[in-house]
Design a protein around this motif. Structure first.
Motif, mmCIF file in Angstrom:
data_model
loop_
_atom_site.group_PDB
_atom_site.id
_atom_site.type_symbol
_atom_site.label_atom_id
_atom_site.label_comp_id
_atom_site.label_asym_id
_atom_site.label_seq_id
_atom_site.Cartn_x
_atom_site.Cartn_y
_atom_site.Cartn_z
ATOM 1 N N GLU A 27 44.653 38.084 45.282
ATOM 2 C CA GLU A 27 45.760 40.328 45.346
ATOM 3 C C GLU A 27 46.636 39.688 46.058
ATOM 4 O O GLU A 27 47.655 41.301 46.021
ATOM 5 C CB GLU A 27 44.716 40.484 46.688
ATOM 6 N N MET A 28 47.440 38.560 46.035
ATOM 7 C CA MET A 28 49.032 38.451 46.001
ATOM 8 C C MET A 28 49.213 39.307 44.847
ATOM 9 O O MET A 28 48.921 38.368 43.552
ATOM 10 C CB MET A 28 49.127 37.749 46.565
ATOM 11 N N TYR A 29 50.090 39.726 44.678
ATOM 12 C CA TYR A 29 51.175 39.789 43.329
ATOM 13 C C TYR A 29 52.274 38.703 43.212
ATOM 14 O O TYR A 29 52.914 38.351 41.808
ATOM 15 C CB TYR A 29 52.877 41.563 43.823
ATOM 16 N N TYR A 30 53.196 37.438 44.404
ATOM 17 C CA TYR A 30 53.758 37.139 43.410
ATOM 18 C C TYR A 30 53.709 35.928 44.011
ATOM 19 O O TYR A 30 53.128 34.751 44.428
ATOM 20 C CB TYR A 30 55.172 36.866 44.459
ATOM 21 N N GLY A 31 52.765 35.173 42.781
ATOM 22 C CA GLY A 31 52.088 33.871 42.382
ATOM 23 C C GLY A 31 52.778 32.631 43.361
ATOM 24 O O GLY A 31 52.459 31.746 43.122
ATOM 25 N N GLU A 32 53.979 32.284 43.514
ATOM 26 C CA GLU A 32 55.063 32.108 44.095
ATOM 27 C C GLU A 32 53.808 31.389 45.336
ATOM 28 O O GLU A 32 53.276 30.492 45.887
ATOM 29 C CB GLU A 32 56.308 30.649 43.749
ATOM 30 N N LEU A 33 53.766 32.510 46.032
ATOM 31 C CA LEU A 33 53.147 32.549 47.107
ATOM 32 C C LEU A 33 51.773 32.642 47.129
ATOM 33 O O LEU A 33 51.664 32.435 48.120
ATOM 34 C CB LEU A 33 54.042 33.996 47.786
ATOM 35 N N ALA A 34 51.150 32.960 46.662
ATOM 36 C CA ALA A 34 49.838 33.283 46.625
ATOM 37 C C ALA A 34 49.341 31.372 45.778
ATOM 38 O O ALA A 34 48.578 31.196 46.538
ATOM 39 C CB ALA A 34 49.122 33.838 44.621
ATOM 40 N N GLU A 35 50.205 31.246 45.523
ATOM 41 C CA GLU A 35 49.784 29.198 45.415
ATOM 42 C C GLU A 35 49.540 28.560 46.857
ATOM 43 O O GLU A 35 48.828 27.533 46.608
ATOM 44 C CB GLU A 35 50.464 28.791 44.107
ATOM 45 N N LYS A 36 51.191 28.718 47.421
ATOM 46 C CA LYS A 36 50.797 28.371 48.019
ATOM 47 C C LYS A 36 50.183 28.764 50.062
ATOM 48 O O LYS A 36 50.030 27.251 50.173
ATOM 49 C CB LYS A 36 52.115 28.363 49.085
ATOM 50 N N VAL A 37 49.890 30.089 49.580
ATOM 51 C CA VAL A 37 49.076 30.540 50.763
ATOM 52 C C VAL A 37 47.810 29.724 50.076
ATOM 53 O O VAL A 37 46.483 29.127 51.382
ATOM 54 C CB VAL A 37 49.018 31.711 50.280
ATOM 55 N N ARG A 38 46.883 29.674 49.063
ATOM 56 C CA ARG A 38 46.208 28.739 48.053
ATOM 57 C C ARG A 38 46.157 27.569 48.895
ATOM 58 O O ARG A 38 44.914 27.369 49.254
ATOM 59 C CB ARG A 38 46.068 29.057 47.190
ATOM 60 N N PHE A 39 46.729 26.749 48.910
ATOM 61 C CA PHE A 39 46.796 24.927 48.984
ATOM 62 C C PHE A 39 46.816 24.933 50.080
ATOM 63 O O PHE A 39 45.749 24.574 50.494
ATOM 64 C CB PHE A 39 48.145 24.368 48.792
ATOM 65 N N HIS A 40 47.534 25.961 51.658
ATOM 66 C CA HIS A 40 47.183 25.814 52.925
ATOM 67 C C HIS A 40 46.039 26.158 53.389
ATOM 68 O O HIS A 40 46.041 25.892 54.177
ATOM 69 C CB HIS A 40 48.621 26.466 53.362
ATOM 70 N N LYS A 41 45.327 27.744 52.609
ATOM 71 C CA LYS A 41 44.183 28.452 53.581
ATOM 72 C C LYS A 41 42.928 27.610 52.738
ATOM 73 O O LYS A 41 41.984 27.185 53.415
ATOM 74 C CB LYS A 41 44.268 29.423 53.662
ATOM 75 N N GLN A 42 43.175 26.330 51.434
ATOM 76 C CA GLN A 42 41.699 26.878 50.781
ATOM 77 C C GLN A 42 41.784 25.770 50.512
ATOM 78 O O GLN A 42 40.592 24.611 50.206
ATOM 79 C CB GLN A 42 42.367 28.034 49.225
#
Length: 112
Positions: A27-42
């Motif tokens: 649901e995030m706008y910024y791909g780089e941030l989403a990528e890091k969040v996905r890595f650290h959470k999923q």
């Protein structure tokens, strides 16, 4: 700089605030941030990394708390005045020089 975290405007700051509060990386706008969040959470490796970091942080905070408690003990024993400084250092496991320094600060702050 201060930012209102509840701001959700249609500009870059609003989108960033949205991303900071988003639970789902999709649901995030910024791909780089989403990528890091996905890595650290999923991802397993990312989650393990975050667990280790939080554990280290917890250990650091616990050590700081123990150190603060020792200093409080030293201060209380010094104010009580019934034990010699050497005994206070031994009982509190605080170096003698540090106990002496604390004693000096306490004596300076006491009214004459």
């Amino acid at each position: 700089m201060y930012v209102n975290g509840s701001y959700r405007g249609d500009d870059s700051i609003g989108k960033l605030m949205h991303d900071f509060c988003a639970v789902n990386a999709d649901e995030m706008y910024y791909g780089e941030l989403a990528e890091k969040v996905r890595f650290h959470k999923q991802e397993t490796k990312g989650a393990q990394t975050m667990c280790r970091i939080f554990e280290e942080y917890g250990n650091e905070r616990a050590a700081e708390g123990r150190a603060e408690s020792k200093i409080e003990l030293v201060e209380n024993l010094l104010r009580d005045g019934t034990l010699p400084i050497e005994k206070i250092a031994k009982l509190s496991d605080v170096p003698l020089e540090q106990v002496k320094s604390i004693a000096e600060k306490i004596s300076e702050s006491m009214p004459s």
